[in-house]
Design a protein around this motif. Sequence first.
Motif, PDB file in Angstrom:
ATOM      1  N   LEU A  67       0.826  -1.213   0.000  1.00  0.00           N
ATOM      2  CA  LEU A  67       0.000   0.000   0.000  1.00  0.00           C
ATOM      3  C   LEU A  67       0.859   1.262   0.000  1.00  0.00           C
ATOM      4  CD1 LEU A  67      -2.849  -1.088   2.427  1.00  0.00           C
ATOM      5  CD2 LEU A  67      -3.093  -0.512   0.015  1.00  0.00           C
ATOM      6  N   ARG A  68       1.937   1.244   0.758  1.00  0.00           N
ATOM      7  CA  ARG A  68       2.831   2.403   0.786  1.00  0.00           C
ATOM      8  C   ARG A  68       3.415   2.656  -0.603  1.00  0.00           C
ATOM      9  NH1 ARG A  68       6.706   0.940   4.420  1.00  0.00           N
ATOM     10  NH2 ARG A  68       5.240   1.342   6.094  1.00  0.00           N
ATOM     11  N   GLY A  69       3.801   1.579  -1.287  1.00  0.00           N
ATOM     12  CA  GLY A  69       4.327   1.711  -2.647  1.00  0.00           C
ATOM     13  C   GLY A  69       3.285   2.259  -3.605  1.00  0.00           C
ATOM     14  N   LEU A  70       2.043   1.776  -3.484  1.00  0.00           N
ATOM     15  CA  LEU A  70       0.976   2.280  -4.342  1.00  0.00           C
ATOM     16  C   LEU A  70       0.703   3.756  -4.079  1.00  0.00           C
ATOM     17  CD1 LEU A  70      -1.490  -0.742  -4.165  1.00  0.00           C
ATOM     18  CD2 LEU A  70      -0.246   0.051  -6.187  1.00  0.00           C
ATOM     19  N   MET A  71       0.750   4.148  -2.816  1.00  0.00           N
ATOM     20  CA  MET A  71       0.524   5.558  -2.475  1.00  0.00           C
ATOM     21  C   MET A  71       1.638   6.438  -3.039  1.00  0.00           C
ATOM     22  SD  MET A  71      -0.924   5.037   1.382  1.00  0.00           S
ATOM     23  CE  MET A  71      -0.878   6.752   1.840  1.00  0.00           C
ATOM     24  N   GLU A  72       2.879   5.990  -2.906  1.00  0.00           N
ATOM     25  CA  GLU A  72       4.001   6.760  -3.436  1.00  0.00           C
ATOM     26  C   GLU A  72       3.924   6.866  -4.958  1.00  0.00           C
ATOM     27  OE1 GLU A  72       7.454   4.815  -1.885  1.00  0.00           O
ATOM     28  OE2 GLU A  72       7.147   5.606   0.133  1.00  0.00           O
ATOM     29  N   LYS A  73       3.529   5.779  -5.606  1.00  0.00           N
ATOM     30  CA  LYS A  73       3.398   5.796  -7.056  1.00  0.00           C
ATOM     31  C   LYS A  73       2.284   6.750  -7.486  1.00  0.00           C
ATOM     32  CE  LYS A  73       2.806   2.700 -10.984  1.00  0.00           C
ATOM     33  NZ  LYS A  73       2.591   1.316 -11.398  1.00  0.00           N
ATOM     34  N   ALA A  74       1.165   6.733  -6.759  1.00  0.00           N
ATOM     35  CA  ALA A  74       0.050   7.622  -7.105  1.00  0.00           C
ATOM     36  C   ALA A  74       0.425   9.082  -6.921  1.00  0.00           C
ATOM     37  CB  ALA A  74      -1.169   7.283  -6.247  1.00  0.00           C
ATOM     38  N   GLU A  75       1.256   9.378  -5.945  1.00  0.00           N
ATOM     39  CA  GLU A  75       1.623  10.762  -5.652  1.00  0.00           C
ATOM     40  C   GLU A  75       2.546  11.366  -6.704  1.00  0.00           C
ATOM     41  OE1 GLU A  75       3.069  10.750  -1.652  1.00  0.00           O
ATOM     42  OE2 GLU A  75       1.069  10.458  -0.821  1.00  0.00           O
ATOM     43  N   THR A  76       3.101  10.544  -7.581  1.00  0.00           N
ATOM     44  CA  THR A  76       3.997  11.086  -8.607  1.00  0.00           C
ATOM     45  C   THR A  76       3.231  11.732  -9.751  1.00  0.00           C
ATOM     46  OG1 THR A  76       4.104   8.971  -9.795  1.00  0.00           O
ATOM     47  CG2 THR A  76       5.799   9.394  -8.121  1.00  0.00           C
ATOM     48  N   GLY A  77       1.967  11.362  -9.938  1.00  0.00           N
ATOM     49  CA  GLY A  77       1.172  11.912 -11.034  1.00  0.00           C
ATOM     50  C   GLY A  77       0.505  13.217 -10.660  1.00  0.00           C
ATOM     51  N   ALA A  78      -0.144  13.820 -11.660  1.00  0.00           N
ATOM     52  CA  ALA A  78      -0.880  15.067 -11.429  1.00  0.00           C
ATOM     53  C   ALA A  78      -2.078  14.770 -10.528  1.00  0.00           C
ATOM     54  CB  ALA A  78      -1.349  15.638 -12.753  1.00  0.00           C
ATOM     55  N   GLY A  79      -2.229  15.538  -9.477  1.00  0.00           N
ATOM     56  CA  GLY A  79      -3.317  15.313  -8.523  1.00  0.00           C
ATOM     57  C   GLY A  79      -3.117  14.040  -7.731  1.00  0.00           C
ATOM     58  N   ALA A  81      -1.640  13.321  -4.901  1.00  0.00           N
ATOM     59  CA  ALA A  81      -1.859  13.332  -3.453  1.00  0.00           C
ATOM     60  C   ALA A  81      -3.319  13.068  -3.136  1.00  0.00           C
ATOM     61  CB  ALA A  81      -1.413  14.660  -2.859  1.00  0.00           C
ATOM     62  N   VAL A  82      -4.212  13.635  -3.925  1.00  0.00           N
ATOM     63  CA  VAL A  82      -5.646  13.431  -3.706  1.00  0.00           C
ATOM     64  C   VAL A  82      -6.019  11.992  -4.048  1.00  0.00           C
ATOM     65  CG1 VAL A  82      -7.956  14.127  -4.447  1.00  0.00           C
ATOM     66  CG2 VAL A  82      -6.192  15.850  -4.111  1.00  0.00           C
ATOM     67  N   VAL A  83      -5.503  11.479  -5.164  1.00  0.00           N
ATOM     68  CA  VAL A  83      -5.776  10.097  -5.558  1.00  0.00           C
ATOM     69  C   VAL A  83      -5.253   9.141  -4.504  1.00  0.00           C
ATOM     70  CG1 VAL A  83      -5.234   8.311  -7.259  1.00  0.00           C
ATOM     71  CG2 VAL A  83      -5.805  10.625  -8.009  1.00  0.00           C
ATOM     72  N   SER A  84      -4.063   9.401  -4.021  1.00  0.00           N
ATOM     73  CA  SER A  84      -3.464   8.556  -2.993  1.00  0.00           C
ATOM     74  C   SER A  84      -4.332   8.512  -1.739  1.00  0.00           C
ATOM     75  CB  SER A  84      -2.067   9.076  -2.649  1.00  0.00           C
ATOM     76  OG  SER A  84      -1.527   8.377  -1.563  1.00  0.00           O
ATOM     77  N   GLU A  85      -4.787   9.668  -1.309  1.00  0.00           N
ATOM     78  CA  GLU A  85      -5.634   9.747  -0.122  1.00  0.00           C
ATOM     79  C   GLU A  85      -6.951   9.016  -0.332  1.00  0.00           C
ATOM     80  OE1 GLU A  85      -5.183  11.078   3.023  1.00  0.00           O
ATOM     81  OE2 GLU A  85      -3.115  11.293   2.417  1.00  0.00           O
ATOM     82  N   LEU A  86      -7.589   9.273  -1.466  1.00  0.00           N
ATOM     83  CA  LEU A  86      -8.906   8.695  -1.717  1.00  0.00           C
ATOM     84  C   LEU A  86      -8.845   7.194  -1.970  1.00  0.00           C
ATOM     85  CD1 LEU A  86     -10.508  11.452  -3.970  1.00  0.00           C
ATOM     86  CD2 LEU A  86     -10.956  11.003  -1.561  1.00  0.00           C
ATOM     87  N   TYR A  88      -6.128   4.870  -1.368  1.00  0.00           N
ATOM     88  CA  TYR A  88      -5.343   3.947  -0.552  1.00  0.00           C
ATOM     89  C   TYR A  88      -5.275   4.259   0.935  1.00  0.00           C
ATOM     90  CZ  TYR A  88      -3.718   2.738  -5.210  1.00  0.00           C
ATOM     91  OH  TYR A  88      -3.656   2.380  -6.526  1.00  0.00           O
ATOM     92  N   ARG A  89      -5.529   5.479   1.351  1.00  0.00           N
ATOM     93  CA  ARG A  89      -5.296   5.869   2.738  1.00  0.00           C
ATOM     94  C   ARG A  89      -6.125   5.052   3.732  1.00  0.00           C
ATOM     95  NH1 ARG A  89      -1.284   8.001   5.491  1.00  0.00           N
ATOM     96  NH2 ARG A  89      -0.983   9.430   3.786  1.00  0.00           N
ATOM     97  N   ASN A  90      -7.408   4.820   3.450  1.00  0.00           N
ATOM     98  CA  ASN A  90      -8.230   4.071   4.408  1.00  0.00           C
ATOM     99  C   ASN A  90      -7.726   2.648   4.586  1.00  0.00           C
ATOM    100  OD1 ASN A  90      -9.876   6.246   4.891  1.00  0.00           O
ATOM    101  ND2 ASN A  90     -11.466   5.603   3.459  1.00  0.00           N
ATOM    102  N   ASP A  91      -7.363   1.985   3.487  1.00  0.00           N
ATOM    103  CA  ASP A  91      -6.811   0.632   3.596  1.00  0.00           C
ATOM    104  C   ASP A  91      -5.498   0.648   4.359  1.00  0.00           C
ATOM    105  OD1 ASP A  91      -8.900  -0.484   2.211  1.00  0.00           O
ATOM    106  OD2 ASP A  91      -7.852  -0.481   0.277  1.00  0.00           O
ATOM    107  N   TYR A  92      -4.674   1.637   4.065  1.00  0.00           N
ATOM    108  CA  TYR A  92      -3.376   1.744   4.731  1.00  0.00           C
ATOM    109  C   TYR A  92      -3.545   1.918   6.241  1.00  0.00           C
ATOM    110  CZ  TYR A  92       1.268   3.526   5.868  1.00  0.00           C
ATOM    111  OH  TYR A  92       2.501   3.714   6.428  1.00  0.00           O
ATOM    112  N   VAL A  93      -4.458   2.785   6.632  1.00  0.00           N
ATOM    113  CA  VAL A  93      -4.697   3.029   8.056  1.00  0.00           C
ATOM    114  C   VAL A  93      -5.248   1.766   8.723  1.00  0.00           C
ATOM    115  CG1 VAL A  93      -6.104   4.354   9.687  1.00  0.00           C
ATOM    116  CG2 VAL A  93      -4.978   5.512   7.804  1.00  0.00           C
ATOM    117  N   ALA A  94      -6.165   1.066   8.049  1.00  0.00           N
ATOM    118  CA  ALA A  94      -6.739  -0.154   8.618  1.00  0.00           C
ATOM    119  C   ALA A  94      -5.674  -1.237   8.792  1.00  0.00           C
ATOM    120  CB  ALA A  94      -7.870  -0.661   7.732  1.00  0.00           C
ATOM    121  N   VAL A  95      -4.820  -1.406   7.802  1.00  0.00           N
ATOM    122  CA  VAL A  95      -3.761  -2.426   7.893  1.00  0.00           C
ATOM    123  C   VAL A  95      -2.763  -2.058   8.972  1.00  0.00           C
ATOM    124  CG1 VAL A  95      -1.836  -3.480   6.635  1.00  0.00           C
ATOM    125  CG2 VAL A  95      -4.047  -3.240   5.536  1.00  0.00           C
ATOM    126  N   ARG A  96      -2.438  -0.771   9.075  1.00  0.00           N
ATOM    127  CA  ARG A  96      -1.528  -0.342  10.151  1.00  0.00           C
ATOM    128  C   ARG A  96      -2.123  -0.619  11.526  1.00  0.00           C
ATOM    129  NH1 ARG A  96       2.894   3.381   9.735  1.00  0.00           N
ATOM    130  NH2 ARG A  96       2.527   3.202  11.936  1.00  0.00           N
TER     131      ARG A  96
END
Length: 139
Positions: A67-79, A81-86, A88-96
């Motif tokens: 999930l961390r890798g997917l979030m970092e990959k998503a953050e490289t594109g335009a927008g 940070a928003v895509v990453s939050e929307l 992957y963030r909930n799954d990431y928080v739940a797994v953590r």
Amino acid sequence: MSASFSSSLRGLGALLALLVAGAALSGCAGMSETIAPAFADPAKYELYDCKQLEAERKTLAKRTDDLRGLMEKAETGAGGAVVSELAYRNDYVAVRGQAQLAEDAWRRNRCRETPPEATPPAPSPAAVKPAPKSGRAAR
């Protein structure tokens, strides 16, 4: 004059909405570390033994890294940070949260890591002897 006043109010309202949205998204990133256990069942690992906990911890660690890798990959594109939050963030928080509870159960049960199994060394070619030849010659 009233049209000018209403358009400036709309512009001010839009700016205010953007500021509130930005503050909300930045607040989500900061609080994820503290509320992670709230997204997991605290009793989930109560009846797990050390062997089950060890496997679960490895699975959760791999999922967290994915999930961390997917979030970092998503953050490289335009927008991104928003895509990453929307996305992957909930799954990431739940797994953590699950990982933290599994770790707590691991410590509570006083578990130890299983040492890696020792694989027997492969036989060297010099150690392999050829099969004995039969005494008869081929006709």
